[in-house]
Design a protein around this motif. Structure first.
Motif, PDB file in Angstrom:
ATOM      1  N   VAL A  82       0.841  -1.192   0.000  1.00 43.62           N
ATOM      2  CA  VAL A  82       0.000   0.000   0.000  1.00 43.62           C
ATOM      3  C   VAL A  82       0.881   1.248   0.000  1.00 43.62           C
ATOM      4  CG1 VAL A  82      -1.623   1.352   1.399  1.00 43.62           C
ATOM      5  CG2 VAL A  82      -2.016  -1.086   1.041  1.00 43.62           C
ATOM      6  N   GLY A  83       1.916   1.254   0.835  1.00 42.38           N
ATOM      7  CA  GLY A  83       2.822   2.400   0.886  1.00 42.38           C
ATOM      8  C   GLY A  83       3.538   2.620  -0.426  1.00 42.38           C
ATOM      9  N   GLU A  84       3.997   1.543  -1.035  1.00 40.06           N
ATOM     10  CA  GLU A  84       4.711   1.642  -2.309  1.00 40.06           C
ATOM     11  C   GLU A  84       3.781   2.157  -3.407  1.00 40.06           C
ATOM     12  OE1 GLU A  84       7.946   1.606  -4.712  1.00 40.06           O
ATOM     13  OE2 GLU A  84       7.982   1.028  -2.613  1.00 40.06           O
ATOM     14  N   ILE A  85       2.572   1.630  -3.455  1.00 38.59           N
ATOM     15  CA  ILE A  85       1.601   2.075  -4.457  1.00 38.59           C
ATOM     16  C   ILE A  85       1.267   3.551  -4.256  1.00 38.59           C
ATOM     17  CG2 ILE A  85      -0.809   1.838  -5.194  1.00 38.59           C
ATOM     18  CD1 ILE A  85      -0.442  -1.227  -4.641  1.00 38.59           C
ATOM     19  N   SER A  86       1.063   3.961  -3.008  1.00 36.38           N
ATOM     20  CA  SER A  86       0.740   5.360  -2.717  1.00 36.38           C
ATOM     21  C   SER A  86       1.897   6.273  -3.094  1.00 36.38           C
ATOM     22  CB  SER A  86       0.412   5.534  -1.234  1.00 36.38           C
ATOM     23  OG  SER A  86      -0.734   4.813  -0.904  1.00 36.38           O
ATOM     24  N   ALA A  87       3.106   5.870  -2.749  1.00 37.07           N
ATOM     25  CA  ALA A  87       4.277   6.687  -3.064  1.00 37.07           C
ATOM     26  C   ALA A  87       4.443   6.822  -4.570  1.00 37.07           C
ATOM     27  CB  ALA A  87       5.537   6.087  -2.436  1.00 37.07           C
ATOM     28  N   LYS A  88       4.299   5.735  -5.290  1.00 41.03           N
ATOM     29  CA  LYS A  88       4.447   5.786  -6.752  1.00 41.03           C
ATOM     30  C   LYS A  88       3.369   6.661  -7.394  1.00 41.03           C
ATOM     31  CE  LYS A  88       6.921   1.489  -7.573  1.00 41.03           C
ATOM     32  NZ  LYS A  88       8.171   2.111  -7.946  1.00 41.03           N
ATOM     33  N   ARG A  89       2.133   6.566  -6.895  1.00 45.35           N
ATOM     34  CA  ARG A  89       1.055   7.379  -7.441  1.00 45.35           C
ATOM     35  C   ARG A  89       1.336   8.867  -7.218  1.00 45.35           C
ATOM     36  NH1 ARG A  89      -2.934  10.047  -5.433  1.00 45.35           N
ATOM     37  NH2 ARG A  89      -2.731   9.198  -3.351  1.00 45.35           N
ATOM     38  N   LEU A  90       1.753   9.220  -5.999  1.00 49.82           N
ATOM     39  CA  LEU A  90       2.053  10.621  -5.703  1.00 49.82           C
ATOM     40  C   LEU A  90       3.247  11.116  -6.507  1.00 49.82           C
ATOM     41  CD1 LEU A  90       1.544  10.696  -1.827  1.00 49.82           C
ATOM     42  CD2 LEU A  90       0.087  11.749  -3.560  1.00 49.82           C
ATOM     43  N   GLU A  91       4.271  10.284  -6.632  1.00 54.86           N
ATOM     44  CA  GLU A  91       5.453  10.675  -7.412  1.00 54.86           C
ATOM     45  C   GLU A  91       5.101  10.883  -8.882  1.00 54.86           C
ATOM     46  OE1 GLU A  91       7.999   7.419  -6.408  1.00 54.86           O
ATOM     47  OE2 GLU A  91       9.025   8.565  -4.836  1.00 54.86           O
ATOM     48  N   ARG A  92       4.252  10.006  -9.418  1.00 52.80           N
ATOM     49  CA  ARG A  92       3.830  10.132 -10.817  1.00 52.80           C
ATOM     50  C   ARG A  92       3.026  11.430 -11.007  1.00 52.80           C
ATOM     51  NH1 ARG A  92       1.897   5.345 -11.354  1.00 52.80           N
ATOM     52  NH2 ARG A  92      -0.203   5.858 -10.691  1.00 52.80           N
TER      53      ARG A  92
END
Length: 158
Positions: A82-92
């Motif tokens: 969940v953290g990785e997905i959230s971080a990637k979404r925000l970074e994108r």
């Protein structure tokens, strides 16, 4: 188009908040909570009843340990995902905004960078560019409209 302008303005206004959230998520992913050796030993000994070998019901201590370990590992992996997905979404989202800003006319790009990315007060930015605050606002509005057009164009592709 107005909805997209509101969305773009929200992206600009929340730029630093998103950057902070990305940093927090990245830190938590890099430094996950670790189970200490004492906690692990305590969890393993939890299966024993008063130091006696096998608990009633003839369920092996190993079975309980495996179950506890599985639950812990599954929870940790789910949290990391969940953290990785959230971080990637925000970074994108952040990278997309920065790229679209770089595609603006140079003056528009500079104005948005000063006002939103660098958090410069409007009066100071206007002085820096040798503009009135009103003219600076006009350039800002034009830049937001251009960004909204870019987002509308690319969102229509999906």
């Amino acid at each position: 188009a107005n909805e997209m302008k509101v969305y773009v303005l929200e992206l600009l206004e929340n730029y630093h908040k998103r950057a902070r959230e990305i940093a927090l998520l990245r830190y938590e992913l890099a430094h996950p909570v670790r189970v200490t050796e004492d906690e692990l030993i305590e969890a393993m000994s939890y299966a024993h009843q008063d130091g006696v070998g096998r608990p009633e019901g003839h369920i092996s201590n190993k079975t309980l340990y495996i179950a506890l370990n599985y639950r812990e590992q599954a929870g940790r992996l789910n949290t990391e995902n969940v953290g990785e997905i959230s971080a990637k979404r925000l970074e994108r989202e952040q990278a997309r905004l920065e790229y679209y800003i770089s595609l603006l006319e140079p003056r528009q790009e500079q104005v948005l960078r000063r006002l939103y990315l660098e958090r410069m007060p409007r009066e100071k930015a206007a002085d820096e560019f040798g503009l009135s605050v009103r003219r600076l606002q006009e350039i800002r509005v034009q830049a937001i409209e251009s960004l909204a057009e870019m987002y509308c164009f690319t969102d229509a592709l999906y």
